[in-house]
Design an enzyme around this catalytic site. Structure first.
Site, PDB file in Angstrom:
ATOM      1  N   GLY A   9     -10.431   5.799   4.914  1.00  0.00           N
ATOM      2  CA  GLY A   9     -10.441   4.570   5.716  1.00  0.00           C
ATOM      3  C   GLY A   9     -11.194   3.394   5.119  1.00  0.00           C
ATOM      4  N   SER A  10     -11.382   3.379   3.798  1.00  0.00           N
ATOM      5  CA  SER A  10     -12.146   2.250   3.236  1.00  0.00           C
ATOM      6  C   SER A  10     -11.357   0.944   3.338  1.00  0.00           C
ATOM      7  CB  SER A  10     -12.576   2.529   1.802  1.00  0.00           C
ATOM      8  OG  SER A  10     -11.476   2.464   0.926  1.00  0.00           O
ATOM      9  N   ASN A  11     -10.033   1.004   3.221  1.00  0.00           N
ATOM     10  CA  ASN A  11      -9.237  -0.220   3.397  1.00  0.00           C
ATOM     11  C   ASN A  11      -9.259  -0.691   4.853  1.00  0.00           C
ATOM     12  OD1 ASN A  11      -7.771  -1.172   0.847  1.00  0.00           O
ATOM     13  ND2 ASN A  11      -7.541   1.052   0.746  1.00  0.00           N
ATOM     14  N   ARG A  62       5.375  14.015   6.479  1.00  0.00           N
ATOM     15  CA  ARG A  62       6.182  13.602   7.644  1.00  0.00           C
ATOM     16  C   ARG A  62       5.381  13.727   8.935  1.00  0.00           C
ATOM     17  NH1 ARG A  62      11.645  12.855   6.136  1.00  0.00           N
ATOM     18  NH2 ARG A  62      11.300  12.122   4.009  1.00  0.00           N
ATOM     19  N   MET A  89      -0.585   8.847   5.310  1.00  0.00           N
ATOM     20  CA  MET A  89       0.074   9.784   4.408  1.00  0.00           C
ATOM     21  C   MET A  89       1.409  10.314   4.938  1.00  0.00           C
ATOM     22  SD  MET A  89      -1.957   9.515   1.988  1.00  0.00           S
ATOM     23  CE  MET A  89      -1.430  10.765   0.827  1.00  0.00           C
ATOM     24  N   ARG A  90       1.958   9.638   5.937  1.00  0.00           N
ATOM     25  CA  ARG A  90       3.247  10.087   6.502  1.00  0.00           C
ATOM     26  C   ARG A  90       4.280   8.991   6.310  1.00  0.00           C
ATOM     27  NH1 ARG A  90       2.146  15.459   7.420  1.00  0.00           N
ATOM     28  NH2 ARG A  90      -0.104  15.423   7.396  1.00  0.00           N
ATOM     29  N   ASN A 106       1.887  -2.218   3.564  1.00  0.00           N
ATOM     30  CA  ASN A 106       1.262  -1.027   2.970  1.00  0.00           C
ATOM     31  C   ASN A 106       0.485  -1.454   1.736  1.00  0.00           C
ATOM     32  OD1 ASN A 106       0.789   1.825   2.499  1.00  0.00           O
ATOM     33  ND2 ASN A 106       2.272   1.689   0.831  1.00  0.00           N
ATOM     34  N   HIS A 108      -0.957  -0.038  -1.956  1.00  0.00           N
ATOM     35  CA  HIS A 108      -0.685   1.050  -2.892  1.00  0.00           C
ATOM     36  C   HIS A 108      -1.493   0.812  -4.179  1.00  0.00           C
ATOM     37  CE1 HIS A 108       1.573   4.305  -4.713  1.00  0.00           C
ATOM     38  NE2 HIS A 108       1.622   3.557  -5.808  1.00  0.00           N
ATOM     39  N   SER A 135      -1.078  -3.143  -5.114  1.00  0.00           N
ATOM     40  CA  SER A 135      -0.015  -3.965  -4.531  1.00  0.00           C
ATOM     41  C   SER A 135      -0.066  -3.861  -3.009  1.00  0.00           C
ATOM     42  CB  SER A 135       1.367  -3.449  -4.969  1.00  0.00           C
ATOM     43  OG  SER A 135       1.457  -3.306  -6.372  1.00  0.00           O
ATOM     44  N   ASP A 144       7.267   3.165  -1.057  1.00  0.00           N
ATOM     45  CA  ASP A 144       6.541   2.228  -1.939  1.00  0.00           C
ATOM     46  C   ASP A 144       7.485   1.236  -2.620  1.00  0.00           C
ATOM     47  OD1 ASP A 144       4.162   3.576  -1.323  1.00  0.00           O
ATOM     48  OD2 ASP A 144       4.378   4.953  -2.999  1.00  0.00           O
ATOM     49  N   GLU A 173      -8.238  -3.601  -3.970  1.00  0.00           N
ATOM     50  CA  GLU A 173      -7.518  -3.327  -2.717  1.00  0.00           C
ATOM     51  C   GLU A 173      -8.237  -3.988  -1.546  1.00  0.00           C
ATOM     52  OE1 GLU A 173      -6.321   0.739  -1.930  1.00  0.00           O
ATOM     53  OE2 GLU A 173      -6.476   1.226  -4.050  1.00  0.00           O
TER      54      GLU A 173
HETATM   55  C1  GRF Z   1      -5.845   3.762  -1.167  1.00  0.00           C
HETATM   56  O1  GRF Z   1      -5.952   3.990  -2.556  1.00  0.00           O
HETATM   57  C2  GRF Z   1      -4.523   3.121  -0.850  1.00  0.00           C
HETATM   58  O2  GRF Z   1      -4.082   2.265  -1.853  1.00  0.00           O
HETATM   59  C3  GRF Z   1      -3.593   4.307  -0.724  1.00  0.00           C
HETATM   60  O3  GRF Z   1      -4.381   5.293  -0.092  1.00  0.00           O
HETATM   61  C4  GRF Z   1      -5.753   5.076  -0.389  1.00  0.00           C
HETATM   62  C5  GRF Z   1      -6.467   4.994   0.907  1.00  0.00           C
HETATM   63  O4  GRF Z   1      -7.845   4.849   0.737  1.00  0.00           O
HETATM   64  N1  GRF Z   1      -2.401   3.958   0.016  1.00  0.00           N
HETATM   65  P1  GRF Z   1      -8.765   4.533   1.972  1.00  0.00           P
HETATM   66  O5  GRF Z   1      -8.503   5.630   3.000  1.00  0.00           O
HETATM   67  O6  GRF Z   1      -8.372   3.174   2.495  1.00  0.00           O
HETATM   68  O7  GRF Z   1     -10.160   4.551   1.469  1.00  0.00           O
END
Ligand code: GRF
Length: 199
Positions: A9-11, A62, A89-90, A106, A108, A135, A144, A173
């Site tokens: 969850g860092s993003n 899924r 991740m789904r 999203n 990536h 991206s 993606d 990111e």
């Molecule tokens: C990140 O590298 C993002 O680009 C990818 O999954 C990872 C998630 O990291 N889709 P976080 O959970 O946001 O730390």
């Protein structure tokens, strides 16, 4: 906005922090996760963001049958207008995409269209590219593969391993994720074919 996350969850946190700035035009209404033990759930608690759970599917990558419909229901319950996939991740294939065209983003960890899928930073190292990055793109039915909103470049160093490279990619990111969301939320873009024109 709804954030969908499955892990660290860092993003999510980077965006939640930006949302504390009154000048930032977005509010996170709900975190939706398929993983009750995701660290993202703790972060939601710190920011006072409600959490809703959806059932992971038996098949890797899924949701359980009806899971995507449940995501739509939750989004409607919270009046969501924008969706951010932050390490979710789904794969989404149907109802959510139909409900939010050009409103699902999203992030990536590669310069798409290179290195789609999992372990993108490792794929970049293994391939031997000299630059990689990250991206933010709109989500469509491909994996993606949707139109790219914003990218950032990260040089690959000779002494990089997965962790060192992934850490520098992650910094970028955390910078472009909130920025791309801001632009989309303000409607300062138009999509022409595959191109997303900003401003
Ligand atoms: C990140 O590298 C993002 O680009 C990818 O999954 C990872 C998630 O990291 N889709 P976080 O959970 O946001 O730390």
């Amino acid at each position: 906005m709804a954030v969908l996350a499955s892990g660290r969850g860092s993003n999510f946190k980077a965006v939640a922090q930006r949302c504390t700035d009154p000048a930032y035009p977005v509010e996170i209404a709900v975190l939706i996760t398929d993983n009750p033990s995701a660290f993202a759930v703790q972060i939601a608690g710190e920011f006072g963001i409600p959490v809703r759970f959806v059932q992971a599917g038996e098949k890797r990558g899924r949701l359980a049958p009806g899971g995507e419909e449940r995501v739509v229901e939750v989004c409607e319950e919270f009046g969501v207008e924008l969706v951010f996939l932050a390490g979710f991740m789904r794969v989404l294939k149907g109802p959510l995409l139909d409900r939010y065209p050009h409103r699902i983003l999203n992030i990536h960890p590669s310069l798409l269209p290179s290195f789609k899928g999992l372990q993108a930073q490792q794929q970049a190292l293994d391939y031997g590219v000299k630059v990689t990055g990250c991206s933010v793109h709109f989500v469509d039915r491909s994996v993606d593969g949707g139109p790219i909103i914003m990218q950032a470049v990260v040089p690959v160093r000779d002494d990089d391993d997965f962790d060192s490279l992934a850490a520098r990619v992650l910094e970028e990111e955390h910078r472009i994720g909130p920025e791309a969301i801001r632009i989309v939320a303000l409607g300062r873009f138009r999509v022409e074919g595959r191109r997303v024109l900003l401003g």
